[in-house]
Design a protein around this motif. Sequence first.
Motif, PDB file in Angstrom:
ATOM      1  N   ASN A 116      31.122 -37.386 -13.070  1.00  0.00           N
ATOM      2  CA  ASN A 116      30.657 -36.521 -11.985  1.00  0.00           C
ATOM      3  C   ASN A 116      30.738 -37.244 -10.652  1.00  0.00           C
ATOM      4  O   ASN A 116      31.089 -36.657  -9.622  1.00  0.00           O
ATOM      5  CB  ASN A 116      29.209 -36.087 -12.229  1.00  0.00           C
ATOM      6  N   TYR A 120      33.096 -36.255  -7.345  1.00  0.00           N
ATOM      7  CA  TYR A 120      32.223 -35.678  -6.316  1.00  0.00           C
ATOM      8  C   TYR A 120      33.056 -35.054  -5.195  1.00  0.00           C
ATOM      9  O   TYR A 120      33.961 -35.670  -4.649  1.00  0.00           O
ATOM     10  CB  TYR A 120      31.298 -36.744  -5.738  1.00  0.00           C
ATOM     11  N   ASP A 124      29.698 -30.812  -7.836  1.00  0.00           N
ATOM     12  CA  ASP A 124      28.447 -30.930  -7.096  1.00  0.00           C
ATOM     13  C   ASP A 124      27.313 -31.170  -8.082  1.00  0.00           C
ATOM     14  O   ASP A 124      27.240 -30.512  -9.130  1.00  0.00           O
ATOM     15  CB  ASP A 124      28.177 -29.667  -6.286  1.00  0.00           C
ATOM     16  N   TYR A 125      26.434 -32.108  -7.766  1.00  0.00           N
ATOM     17  CA  TYR A 125      25.365 -32.468  -8.698  1.00  0.00           C
ATOM     18  C   TYR A 125      24.435 -31.296  -9.002  1.00  0.00           C
ATOM     19  O   TYR A 125      23.838 -31.232 -10.071  1.00  0.00           O
ATOM     20  CB  TYR A 125      24.555 -33.644  -8.145  1.00  0.00           C
ATOM     21  N   ARG A 126      24.290 -30.372  -8.073  1.00  0.00           N
ATOM     22  CA  ARG A 126      23.404 -29.223  -8.297  1.00  0.00           C
ATOM     23  C   ARG A 126      24.162 -28.015  -8.850  1.00  0.00           C
ATOM     24  O   ARG A 126      23.696 -27.334  -9.746  1.00  0.00           O
ATOM     25  CB  ARG A 126      22.729 -28.821  -6.990  1.00  0.00           C
ATOM     26  N   GLU A 127      25.362 -27.760  -8.296  1.00  0.00           N
ATOM     27  CA  GLU A 127      26.092 -26.537  -8.630  1.00  0.00           C
ATOM     28  C   GLU A 127      27.086 -26.696  -9.764  1.00  0.00           C
ATOM     29  O   GLU A 127      27.576 -25.713 -10.315  1.00  0.00           O
ATOM     30  CB  GLU A 127      26.827 -26.026  -7.387  1.00  0.00           C
TER      31      GLU A 127
END
Length: 349
Positions: A116, A120, A124-127
Motif C-alpha cells: 500500500n 500510495y 489511499d489508506y482510507r479509500e
Amino acid sequence: MLEEASEDMKTITFTCETITPMFLSGADQSIPELRPPSIKGALRFWWRALNGHLSLEELKKQESEIFGGTEPAQRSKVIITCPRDKNFLKPSTKDRFPQHRGNYPLSRNTPVNILNYLAYGAYDYREGFTHAFFDEGQQFNICLRFTDEKKVDEVIKAFVLMCYVGGLGSKSRNGFGKIKIIKAIESEDNTATDITQNLPKWKDLLKTTNPKSKFTSLSSSVLLFKARDVINGTYDNALKVIGDAYIHARKNMGDGHTYDTRRYIAAPIVQDRNAFLERHSKSYFLFLDEENGGYTGYILFVPYEYVSGISNENLKKGKSVPPDAIIKFNDATQKFNTKLQEKLNLITL
C-alpha cells in the motif's frame, strides 16, 4: 488520424506478461486500459535515457525523427498497436494487496502494508484503490511497426528497458507495472522469425561510459542494487524485500514531515515553505526480474545533474538555488545509497 500500416512494414510482435499489478488507464482512472500513447511515452523516456550523451538540441531532433514531433510536423517512424484476443488483459477485481505489514514513514507508528505504501497515490489508506489496474500474470501483445528499419534496434533497446526496469503506468518507479517479454516475432514480406533469443539483455543495456547529463539518463555513475536472495512464490514477497530496503534508506532522510534532506531524493507533494525545488521524481527505480524459478528484486540508481543543471522552471517562483545545494544533493544520495547497501548487494555492471 491514425497512420495506416503497410503490409510490407517490418513488424515486431511482443508477447508480454505482467509481473506486478499495472495501474494504467486513460482519463477515467476507474477503467484500466493498455494505451499505445502511454507505451510510446514510456518508450520516449527510455530512449532518452539511452542517449544522454547527445546535446539537448540533437536529442530532441533525433527523438522527433523516431517518435514524431510537431515543429515541424513529423510522423512517427514506429506505430504501436495492442491487438486484442480472448486472453487479453482483464481488469482486476481485487480490493486489497497481499498483506506485508511494517512500520513505515507516514504510518504514525501504525503498521502499514508495504505494498500500500509503494502504491500510495494509486492506493489511499482510507479509500483503498483509487486507480483501477491489471493483475500480475496476464499476457498480452504489443506490436511495433516500423517505417524506417534503421531505427529498429534503438526502439527495441528502449522497449526492453521499458518492460523490465521502467514498467508501464502509475507507480512504476515503485515496482508496479513491470513486464516480462515471453516472445518476440519479427515479420516482413510474409515471413516470420522468432527473435526472442536475440533481444538485448536489460543488464547489458545499463552498461555505458557516458557521463552524467542534466536529465535522467544512463551513465557510468549508474548503480544497481540487488536483493541477496531469490524469492520463491508470488511477486509481493520479492517486492517487499526491496520495498523494505528503500524504506530503510528513506527513514534516514528525516521523518515524514522533514524535507531538508529528503528534497534531494525526491521533492514530495507537500513541502515546507523554504523549499526551492518544484516536485521532481526520484532517481531510483524498483523492479523485479524472474530468475532461477523465483523473483529477484533490484533498485536502479540513475543519477543526473539535477541541481547543477537545474533550469528556472524547476525552481519555485522567487526562489534561487542555495550555494551549498550541490554538496547537499551529493551527500544525500551517497547516504541513501550507503543505507541501501545495508539491505541489498551492490553489483558490478
